[in-house]
Write a protein that holds these residues in place. Sequence first.
Motif, PDB file in Angstrom:
ATOM      1  N   GLN A 228      39.022  17.955  43.972  1.00  0.00           N
ATOM      2  CA  GLN A 228      38.612  19.327  44.279  1.00  0.00           C
ATOM      3  C   GLN A 228      39.853  20.193  44.152  1.00  0.00           C
ATOM      4  O   GLN A 228      40.869  19.885  44.788  1.00  0.00           O
ATOM      5  CB  GLN A 228      38.068  19.416  45.703  1.00  0.00           C
ATOM      6  CG  GLN A 228      37.004  18.396  46.035  1.00  0.00           C
ATOM      7  CD  GLN A 228      35.685  18.691  45.373  1.00  0.00           C
ATOM      8  OE1 GLN A 228      35.252  19.841  45.333  1.00  0.00           O
ATOM      9  NE2 GLN A 228      35.037  17.668  44.855  1.00  0.00           N
ATOM     10  N   VAL A 229      39.801  21.234  43.348  1.00  0.00           N
ATOM     11  CA  VAL A 229      40.976  22.069  43.128  1.00  0.00           C
ATOM     12  C   VAL A 229      40.694  23.525  43.485  1.00  0.00           C
ATOM     13  O   VAL A 229      39.567  24.004  43.364  1.00  0.00           O
ATOM     14  CB  VAL A 229      41.483  21.983  41.667  1.00  0.00           C
ATOM     15  CG1 VAL A 229      41.951  20.585  41.340  1.00  0.00           C
ATOM     16  CG2 VAL A 229      40.428  22.435  40.668  1.00  0.00           C
ATOM     17  N   GLN A 230      41.732  24.196  43.964  1.00  0.00           N
ATOM     18  CA  GLN A 230      41.722  25.646  44.134  1.00  0.00           C
ATOM     19  C   GLN A 230      42.260  26.207  42.830  1.00  0.00           C
ATOM     20  O   GLN A 230      43.272  25.728  42.323  1.00  0.00           O
ATOM     21  CB  GLN A 230      42.620  26.054  45.302  1.00  0.00           C
ATOM     22  CG  GLN A 230      42.863  27.546  45.425  1.00  0.00           C
ATOM     23  CD  GLN A 230      41.594  28.329  45.738  1.00  0.00           C
ATOM     24  OE1 GLN A 230      40.771  27.893  46.530  1.00  0.00           O
ATOM     25  NE2 GLN A 230      41.441  29.473  45.112  1.00  0.00           N
ATOM     26  N   VAL A 231      41.593  27.203  42.268  1.00  0.00           N
ATOM     27  CA  VAL A 231      42.024  27.781  40.996  1.00  0.00           C
ATOM     28  C   VAL A 231      42.359  29.252  41.209  1.00  0.00           C
ATOM     29  O   VAL A 231      41.574  29.996  41.793  1.00  0.00           O
ATOM     30  CB  VAL A 231      40.933  27.634  39.909  1.00  0.00           C
ATOM     31  CG1 VAL A 231      41.447  28.134  38.572  1.00  0.00           C
ATOM     32  CG2 VAL A 231      40.467  26.187  39.801  1.00  0.00           C
ATOM     33  N   ASP A 232      43.530  29.639  40.732  1.00  0.00           N
ATOM     34  CA  ASP A 232      43.970  31.025  40.799  1.00  0.00           C
ATOM     35  C   ASP A 232      44.232  31.501  39.381  1.00  0.00           C
ATOM     36  O   ASP A 232      44.835  30.786  38.571  1.00  0.00           O
ATOM     37  CB  ASP A 232      45.243  31.149  41.643  1.00  0.00           C
ATOM     38  CG  ASP A 232      44.999  30.693  43.072  1.00  0.00           C
ATOM     39  OD1 ASP A 232      44.143  31.292  43.734  1.00  0.00           O
ATOM     40  OD2 ASP A 232      45.650  29.726  43.508  1.00  0.00           O
ATOM     41  N   THR A 233      43.779  32.706  39.081  1.00  0.00           N
ATOM     42  CA  THR A 233      43.913  33.267  37.746  1.00  0.00           C
ATOM     43  C   THR A 233      45.261  33.954  37.591  1.00  0.00           C
ATOM     44  O   THR A 233      45.642  34.778  38.417  1.00  0.00           O
ATOM     45  CB  THR A 233      42.783  34.281  37.491  1.00  0.00           C
ATOM     46  OG1 THR A 233      41.535  33.624  37.693  1.00  0.00           O
ATOM     47  CG2 THR A 233      42.833  34.827  36.078  1.00  0.00           C
ATOM     48  N   ALA A 234      45.988  33.590  36.534  1.00  0.00           N
ATOM     49  CA  ALA A 234      47.247  34.250  36.188  1.00  0.00           C
ATOM     50  C   ALA A 234      47.025  35.009  34.879  1.00  0.00           C
ATOM     51  O   ALA A 234      45.907  35.035  34.350  1.00  0.00           O
ATOM     52  CB  ALA A 234      48.362  33.217  36.050  1.00  0.00           C
ATOM     53  N   ILE A 235      48.060  35.612  34.340  1.00  0.00           N
ATOM     54  CA  ILE A 235      47.899  36.431  33.136  1.00  0.00           C
ATOM     55  C   ILE A 235      47.367  35.627  31.958  1.00  0.00           C
ATOM     56  O   ILE A 235      46.392  35.997  31.335  1.00  0.00           O
ATOM     57  CB  ILE A 235      49.223  37.126  32.767  1.00  0.00           C
ATOM     58  CG1 ILE A 235      49.567  38.166  33.829  1.00  0.00           C
ATOM     59  CG2 ILE A 235      49.149  37.762  31.382  1.00  0.00           C
ATOM     60  CD1 ILE A 235      50.940  38.782  33.671  1.00  0.00           C
ATOM     61  N   GLY A 236      47.998  34.499  31.647  1.00  0.00           N
ATOM     62  CA  GLY A 236      47.574  33.718  30.479  1.00  0.00           C
ATOM     63  C   GLY A 236      47.122  32.323  30.819  1.00  0.00           C
ATOM     64  O   GLY A 236      46.956  31.483  29.943  1.00  0.00           O
ATOM     65  N   SER A 237      46.931  32.041  32.122  1.00  0.00           N
ATOM     66  CA  SER A 237      46.581  30.682  32.508  1.00  0.00           C
ATOM     67  C   SER A 237      45.778  30.679  33.806  1.00  0.00           C
ATOM     68  O   SER A 237      45.600  31.696  34.452  1.00  0.00           O
ATOM     69  CB  SER A 237      47.856  29.851  32.698  1.00  0.00           C
ATOM     70  OG  SER A 237      48.627  30.372  33.757  1.00  0.00           O
ATOM     71  N   TYR A 238      45.310  29.481  34.124  1.00  0.00           N
ATOM     72  CA  TYR A 238      44.694  29.228  35.420  1.00  0.00           C
ATOM     73  C   TYR A 238      45.603  28.240  36.139  1.00  0.00           C
ATOM     74  O   TYR A 238      46.051  27.253  35.547  1.00  0.00           O
ATOM     75  CB  TYR A 238      43.292  28.639  35.266  1.00  0.00           C
ATOM     76  CG  TYR A 238      42.291  29.626  34.729  1.00  0.00           C
ATOM     77  CD1 TYR A 238      41.714  30.574  35.566  1.00  0.00           C
ATOM     78  CD2 TYR A 238      41.931  29.627  33.390  1.00  0.00           C
ATOM     79  CE1 TYR A 238      40.798  31.494  35.079  1.00  0.00           C
ATOM     80  CE2 TYR A 238      41.019  30.546  32.899  1.00  0.00           C
ATOM     81  CZ  TYR A 238      40.456  31.472  33.741  1.00  0.00           C
ATOM     82  OH  TYR A 238      39.557  32.381  33.254  1.00  0.00           O
TER      83      TYR A 238
END
Length: 98
Positions: free
Chosen positions: A54-64
């Motif tokens: 199970q992962v927490q995903v955070d959005t960055a400019i060019g990646s997750y």
Amino acid sequence: MNTSADIPTDAAEEAVVSAVEVQRFPEHFQATITGTVQHRVGDGPLEDIPRGTQVQVDTAIGSYVLSWTQEDQPITVSLAKREFELYVDTGEIEVREG
């Protein structure tokens, strides 16, 4: 000299739209690794993220940016947006709604 004034309005608007990346997912969300998902640590070999993680995903400019805990150790990796989206499209990552 070619300036934006020389480009028809429809073409200029189309160029702007094509340059904007469509955001498929929210800024922060949860996901589950359901298949083979790999990441590279520095210049090292590819490593698998364990299935069922199970992962927490955070959005960055060019990646997750994916974060989780394994053996009481925090782990953070980043995947290029298109790579992450391919894993989602092929069913290797399941995004949890809500």
